[in-house]
Design an enzyme around this catalytic site. Structure first.
Site, mmCIF file in Angstrom:
data_model
loop_
_atom_site.group_PDB
_atom_site.id
_atom_site.type_symbol
_atom_site.label_atom_id
_atom_site.label_comp_id
_atom_site.label_asym_id
_atom_site.label_seq_id
_atom_site.Cartn_x
_atom_site.Cartn_y
_atom_site.Cartn_z
ATOM 1 N N SER A 92 0.711 -0.990 -0.072
ATOM 2 C CA SER A 92 -0.165 -0.605 0.573
ATOM 3 C C SER A 92 1.383 1.396 -0.048
ATOM 4 C CB SER A 92 -1.059 -0.071 0.848
ATOM 5 O OG SER A 92 -0.381 -0.282 2.303
ATOM 6 N N LYS B 231 0.471 4.695 7.116
ATOM 7 C CA LYS B 231 -0.016 5.106 5.514
ATOM 8 C C LYS B 231 0.465 6.319 6.197
ATOM 9 C CE LYS B 231 -3.074 1.860 4.761
ATOM 10 N NZ LYS B 231 -2.948 0.879 3.459
#
Length: 368
Positions: free
Chosen positions: A53, A142
């Site tokens: 990701s 993230k």
């Protein structure tokens, strides 16, 4: 003339109790466990990247040091736990939730800033069916796109904060629709350029995730006819996207505007704000919320406004079309923040051969 202190008893080697080998080993192990627990709890921890990701900023197989002093060390919610283990091992809890402490964080060097790469606990696991305290939830990593009080929008896959476009990460990735002349693309070339084919819809039509730095070179291949970004159309409702309400025609590429809750910020309670903020009020801030007609009851009392107790952040993966992030489960509360990713200390390529398994160029590399 030297005088002797007759009141001081001379201690000889024979009078000193001698530790057994077992005792010496036990003391050493106890010291190591205590020291490493303090370091891991208050200073930094090591994590591994299991998925793509954050590619190409972070790669699958990267091992990171994450600083806890940057944002302030978070005190444990469940202090009784087996150190250095996951929250569950073979389905068995490694912690005891009979004692649960309130959220508390020691002073840190700074607040979470836009652009920081942050490790945090997965907000989705605040849902009752998971039945996990905050510090036992899955760790995610993230990039922070918006902080408390910011207004975030996504237009045609470009993130805007407070009306200004946010620069994409230098090694950000996204999906492209690729049209060829029908001739095959060299698989080794795709591997060397770290291009992932996510689907093939016809003989000459593909969807691929292409690193930004490889895009211009890839377009020059003789059998490549057309390369265009894959972007969901504005106004096309995606039920998987937060707030999972058809009144908001949002999708992962066209989203918002949405204001990040901020400690002390008050909002009026109505249908729209309840759709956007009920999760934070109820699950993250620990209130019982019921709706009766047009009335909102918080902890059994009718309320027309609510004031937030915590700051919230918006986190997204740099690999935009291969990331489950805030677009799908909403903002991240401050009590879920673990620390800031600082350095890659090791990187292993599982697809590499014996001689090039280690990505030497990523060892002790600062994370940006």
């Amino acid at each position: 003339m030297q005088l002797k202190n007759i009141f001081r008893k001379k201690v000889t080697d024979k009078q000193k109790p001698k530790k057994s080998k077992l005792r010496e080993w036990g003391d050493a192990i106890l010291f190591a466990v205590v020291a490493s627990t303090i370091i891991r709890g208050l200073l930094f921890s090591a994590y591994a990247i299991p998925s793509g990701s954050m590619e190409g900023t972070l790669l699958t197989g990267d091992y990171l040091f994450v600083s806890k002093i940057n944002y302030g060390p978070r005190m444990p919610f469940t202090p009784l736990a087996i150190p250095f283990t996951e929250s569950t091992v073979y389905g068995i809890k490694t912690y005891w939730d009979g004692i649960k402490l309130p959220y508390m964080r020691l002073p840190g060097l700074s607040e979470v800033k836009k652009g920081d790469i942050v490790v945090f606990n997965k907000p989705e696991e605040a849902d009752p069916q998971y039945d996990r305290p905050v510090d036992a939830r899955t760790n995610l990593i993230k990039r922070c796109q918006a902080t408390a009080g910011d207004t975030l929008s996504i237009m045609n896959a470009q993130v805007y904060v407070n009306g200004k476009a946010v620069p994409n990460a230098p090694k950000a990735q996204t999906s492209y629709s690729v049209t060829t002349d029908g001739n095959d693309i060299n698989p080794q070339a795709l591997r060397d350029m770290h291009i992932e084919v996510t689907q093939q819809t016809s003989v000459n039509q593909f969807e691929m995730i292409i690193p930004t730095e490889q895009l211009a070179t890839f377009k020059k291949f003789g059998n490549i006819k057309n390369v265009v970004p894959v972007i969901q159309v504005a106004g096309e409702y995606d039920p998987q996207v937060f707030p999972h309400n058809s009144a908001f025609k949002w999708n992962q590429d066209n989203f918002g505007p949405l204001v990040m809750p901020k400690r002390g910020m008050a909002i009026a309670l109505n249908d729209s704000t309840m759709a956007l903020y009920r999760r934070a009020i109820e699950l993250y801030e620990g209130n019982k919320v019921t709706v009766s007609g047009k009335d909102v009851l918080i902890n059994g009392k009718k309320a027309t406004r609510y004031t937030f107790k915590m700051n919230y952040y918006w986190m997204m993966g740099d690999n935009r079309h291969n990331s489950l992030d805030s677009r799908f489960w909403g903002y991240v509360p401050e009590d879920h923040v673990v620390g800031k990713a600082m350095i890659t200390w090791m990187s292993i390529d599982s697809t590499g051969t014996f001689l090039d398994k280690v990505r030497w160029n990523r060892i002790l590399k600062a994370i940006k």
